[in-house]
Scaffold this active site. Sequence first.
Site, short mmCIF file in Angstrom:
data_model
loop_
_atom_site.label_atom_id
_atom_site.label_comp_id
_atom_site.label_asym_id
_atom_site.label_seq_id
_atom_site.Cartn_x
_atom_site.Cartn_y
_atom_site.Cartn_z
N ALA A 66 37.11 38.97 45.36
CA ALA A 66 36.97 40.10 46.50
C ALA A 66 37.02 39.41 47.81
O ALA A 66 36.66 38.11 47.93
CB ALA A 66 35.75 40.95 46.40
N GLY A 105 36.22 39.06 41.37
CA GLY A 105 36.95 39.98 41.39
C GLY A 105 38.32 39.44 40.89
O GLY A 105 39.12 40.47 40.12
N GLU A 108 38.30 39.59 37.20
CA GLU A 108 37.96 41.08 36.74
C GLU A 108 39.30 41.72 36.66
O GLU A 108 39.34 42.70 35.99
CB GLU A 108 37.09 41.69 37.49
CG GLU A 108 35.64 41.31 37.45
CD GLU A 108 34.48 41.78 38.30
OE1 GLU A 108 34.85 41.67 39.62
OE2 GLU A 108 33.54 42.46 37.96
N GLU A 128 29.56 35.26 41.74
CA GLU A 128 29.19 36.39 42.55
C GLU A 128 27.64 35.97 42.74
O GLU A 128 27.16 36.12 43.89
CB GLU A 128 29.26 37.90 41.89
CG GLU A 128 30.65 38.47 42.08
CD GLU A 128 31.53 37.83 40.89
OE1 GLU A 128 31.47 37.00 40.37
OE2 GLU A 128 32.46 38.69 40.96
#
Length: 696
Positions: A66, A105, A108, A128
């Site tokens: 992210a 992310g 993911e 994370e």
Amino acid sequence: MSALTESVSLEKRGDIALVIVDNPPVNALSHHVRQGILDGINAAVADDDVKAIVLTCRGRTFIAGADISEFGKPPQGPGLDVVQAAMENSSKPVITGIHGTSLGGGFEVAMCAHYRVSVPTAQFGFPEVKLGLLPGAGGTQRLPRVTGAAKALEMVAKGDPISAQEALDLGLIDDIVDDHEAGAVAFAERAVAEAMPLKRLRDLRDKVEADRADPGLFDDFRASIARKTRGFKAPEYNVQCIEAAVNLDDFDAGIAKERELFQELMRGTQSAAQRYYFFAERQAAKVPDVPRDTPQLDINSCGVLGAGTMGGGIAMNFANVGIPVTIVERDQASLDRGMSVIRGNYERSAARGSMPAEEVEKRLSLITPSLDRGDFAERDIVIEAVFEDLDLKKEVFEDLDRICKPDALLASNTSALDVNAIAAATTRPESVIGMHFFSPANVMKLLEVVRGDKTSDQIIATTMSLSKQINKIPVLVGVCHGFVGNRMLFMRGIEANKIILEGATPAQVDKVIYDFGFPMGPFAMSDLAGLDIGWKEETSTSSTVRELLCESGRRGQKNGRGYYTYDPQTRASTPDPEVEQMIRDFGAKQGIEQREVSDQEVLERCLLPMVNEGAKILDEGIAIRASDIDVVWINGYGWPVYTGGPMFWADTLGIDVVVDKINAYHQDLGGDHWAPADLWAKLVADGSPLHTAASG
Ligand code: 3HC
Ligand code: NAI
């Protein structure tokens, strides 16, 4: 090729559509990336000529996560879950082609493709937890469905990446290819030709059902990480998400749990502190007044003077990255002792499995012991690590000036002395710099790089890059007594030593500091370092508790007796009533009234003078930015990263509160270290925080 957004484009190669992300530097999932991928997938699904879709990235890496800089700001563009659903529910096979790092992310997103291929050098992981978070886009629910809970726990709660080969073995990717883009296109063509099924990781059940039969798994894992994760919130939350993946039948219920815990972490102070630290560390490497393109020296060989506690560790740092080192001592016995400590360190690392056995001799062969400083003549850098004595250091640098080639980099590992005075002993002060390593030098990540008044840009730029090459985190600081780290440490020492005369015990002070999150308190640290550092029997005058302890034969951990007594077998410490009495008597002799001191007062009196000193360091331009001070304290002294370091921590208390307390203690207790920094008035007037302050 057509552009979908500023960072994503769509291309067709035969009946394969390529959705290509190009968002330098690391292809983070900024809002325009999410929008672009979503648009690309939808367009490809709607296009009857397209049979399969490839998602891949340009630049140095696949999506590395992210966009952290968007966190905490109002959301823009589609949520990641919407993008993922478009991929996972696509009626045409989606294949990701991965190179570089597929993290957080990014991983993911890849897990929502039906197939994944990568180049052999790619890395995969969920970092994370290092940002005080958990994978918040389904990672904690899809991962254990592929790998089983044990591996998933390792990956999310520790945050370290795995290799492409391991990802293949675990079933996280489907093939290793030579080229991420061409390999993914070839895989997509095969998927079409062979009518491969649209595999959705969310639908897998076998692994989590098997894990359900082993409920002890989670508590065993919790116990295994307890010591390393003390004080951190995120590791436990990561564990709870994997637990939910195993125990909840419904995938969407697991996702709801993951979202709830993710949002709680995201709102909390710990993650804010750890995200701040992520950028602080990267910022520290930048020196505003030294241009990025400053030409640097080539450093291919190193000399180290002194093979004591620090010299040996410093030499290891260079050998570890393949740079040959000549290490010089004043006599054979010291040289032999130094070399045997280095050998012991390497052998222990190999025995622990943290490096291959064959590396021991390989690295040792890069370190040449010598008794002749003349051997430094052709070295590209020479680092001095002799005793902390200014006259000795000046003599050494005069000599190095005579011996070393004209373009050598000359560095001192002094922990507090005046680098300008050391540089002035040479005819080339522009070539001299401080490289303040921390003990143990082969382990600790921090390197305070001390710039003298005359140090050249070239020497600064070279030292900053070299520090990274030897796997350190460099922070550039100016000359003053103790630089940034030790100067602030001295302030904590003043108050810790005063407060034990007023009724707090060393054990109470240490516990307060330990509970705050430090690895140990100031008295345990003194015992570990040795109470007799810098102490001499002939000049000792019973004027401090430390002198009294040394005079009574207490040397710290090394002889089993210091502020504490130590069990000879286990090295466990116990508070010593004899020492506590000695401290009370000493306080009474000075007319200091004994009282009950609260833990809160201990904490404030130990940490606030450091915050105040940090502000003075900024006033004086010794540190470039407040965040550099936090990087120093987190990496050099074990300040808990989840509070962000002393400067960030002060902001979490509130600057008004901090300033009021400093003023109050100054009035009550006096002392220069409590005199408020000039910076406070400015911050209070502007209403601005401390952690974003810069010097000058
Ligand atoms: N968001 C925003 N900026 C990022 C970023 C990210 N995820 N990752 C890196 N950057 C920036 C850095 O700040 C740096 O900026 P600068 O040049 O202005 O200083 C630049 O990209 C390059 O970064 P590095 O200097 O770290 O480059 P390296 O090549 O040494 O390392 C990396 C590359 C391994 C990708 C490293 O940057 C990294 O570890 N990044 C963070 C990865 C991460 O934590 N991902 C998870 C994010 S949280 C998430 O995904 C939540 C999700 O579960 C919902
Ligand atoms: P040390 O006493 O363990 O080692 C110093 C070594 O230098 C000894 O082996 C000694 O024989 C050698 N030496 C002394 N004079 C010499 C000379 N003229 N020529 C060649 N060798 C000589 O000391 P330590 O702890 O390694 O400290 C070295 C320097 O590092 C000091 O400046 C100290 O302040 C600094 N430092 C120490 C830290 C620590 O935690 N010990 C942390 C950071 C810096």
